[in-house]
Design an enzyme around this catalytic site. Structure first.
Site, PDB file in Angstrom:
ATOM      1  N   ASP A 105     -10.886  56.520 -41.833  1.00 27.50           N
ATOM      2  CA  ASP A 105      -9.950  57.051 -40.840  1.00 27.50           C
ATOM      3  C   ASP A 105     -10.434  56.732 -39.434  1.00 27.50           C
ATOM      4  O   ASP A 105     -11.631  56.546 -39.219  1.00 27.50           O
ATOM      5  CB  ASP A 105      -9.890  58.588 -40.922  1.00 27.50           C
ATOM      6  CG  ASP A 105      -9.459  59.057 -42.277  1.00 27.50           C
ATOM      7  OD1 ASP A 105      -8.687  58.344 -42.914  1.00 27.50           O
ATOM      8  OD2 ASP A 105      -9.933  60.138 -42.676  1.00 27.50           O
TER       9      ASP A 105
HETATM   10  N1  URA Z   1     -12.491  60.535 -46.662  1.00 27.26           N
HETATM   11  C1  URA Z   1     -11.870  60.863 -45.528  1.00 27.26           C
HETATM   12  O1  URA Z   1     -11.347  61.974 -45.408  1.00 27.26           O
HETATM   13  N2  URA Z   1     -11.815  59.964 -44.550  1.00 27.26           N
HETATM   14  C2  URA Z   1     -12.374  58.749 -44.642  1.00 27.26           C
HETATM   15  O2  URA Z   1     -12.305  57.973 -43.708  1.00 27.26           O
HETATM   16  C3  URA Z   1     -13.021  58.428 -45.831  1.00 27.26           C
HETATM   17  C4  URA Z   1     -13.061  59.339 -46.825  1.00 27.26           C
END
Ligand code: URA
Length: 239
Positions: free
Chosen positions: A106
């Site tokens: 993310d």
């Molecule tokens: N889990 C998440 O919530 N975000 C990420 O970027 C990777 C795994």
């Protein structure tokens, strides 16, 4: 059967396994397989099609393949190009040859991300039935108790289904380490939220066998051949 292609010992030497002589010994010792079968001296291989492995671990045979390990900083998007003009992970590594991120972090998540032009490895690593372990360190709101940790370990019900059991440890008061092998969208954030402890900061600290505590946010480095091999082996291993 006649095989076209190049001699195995030459190919192995060319990708840095060792001198021709060493590679011949490896073949003679039965440590090299081609498409799962123990290779004999004189065997020829097609570098584009044949899968050559040493002690069961696949060897990348193509010199044009690159693999980068990036420590993704917060605020950078995991795409090749962003219509909104935000900084992308691809912009942090060399432009040529063109590489793509393997999986996604993310925008607000930091940590290790693999970028490569190795389509076969990408496929292996992102295919749900292969999913290598990924370790995340999550700083969360509140102070998770035993029940929350147990729930995360056993699997929590999310709107796209129950999560698989995870390895979870707590560094009190509020830092969780989670090891998961699924790769669902915002999975760790959603898991933590579901047990009442939304994530404040999330860092990925391991992808299968890959770790690097010295790589600073925004920095990248090429994987070593051993790391590429270990990754291929992790992705091919039993789940
Ligand atoms: N889990 C998440 O919530 N975000 C990420 O970027 C990777 C795994």
């Amino acid at each position: 059967m006649e095989h076209s292609g190049e001699r195995l010992q030459k190919v192995l030497a060319a990708v840095g396994i060792g001198s021709r002589r060493v590679c011949e010994d490896l073949i003679a010792d039965g440590r090299i397989t081609v498409n799962g079968e123990v290779a004999v001296l004189g065997r020829r291989v097609e570098v584009d099609h044949d899968v050559v492995a040493i002690d069961g671990a696949p060897i990348p045979l193509r010199a044009d393949l690159v693999h980068y390990l990036l420590n993704k900083p917060r605020g950078v998007v995991t795409t090749a190009s962003d219509p909104q003009g935000r900084a992308t992970v691809v912009g942090l590594v060399p432009a040529e040859p063109r590489v793509f991120p393997v999986g996604r972090l993310d925008i607000d998540t930091e940590g290790l991300l693999l970028l490569t032009n190795d389509g076969a490895l990408t496929h292996q690593l992102t295919h749900p039935s292969f999913g290598v372990e990924k370790e995340y360190v999550a700083e969360v709101e509140g102070q998770p108790g035993r029940a929350a940790v147990r729930a995360l370990r056993e699997g929590v019900e999310l709107d796209d289904g129950r999560t698989a059991p995870a390895k979870v440890s707590l560094r009190p008061p509020n830092v969780l380490t989670l090891v998961i092998h699924e790769g669902r969208n915002r999975q760790v954030r959603r898991m933590c939220e579901e047990v009442g402890h939304p994530v404040v900061r999330l860092v990925r600290t391991r992808i299968g066998p890959l770790q690097d505590r010295r790589l600073k946010p925004g920095e990248w480095r090429p994987l070593t051949l051993d790391e590429v091999r270990a990754l291929g082996q992790a992705a091919a291993g039993p789940r």
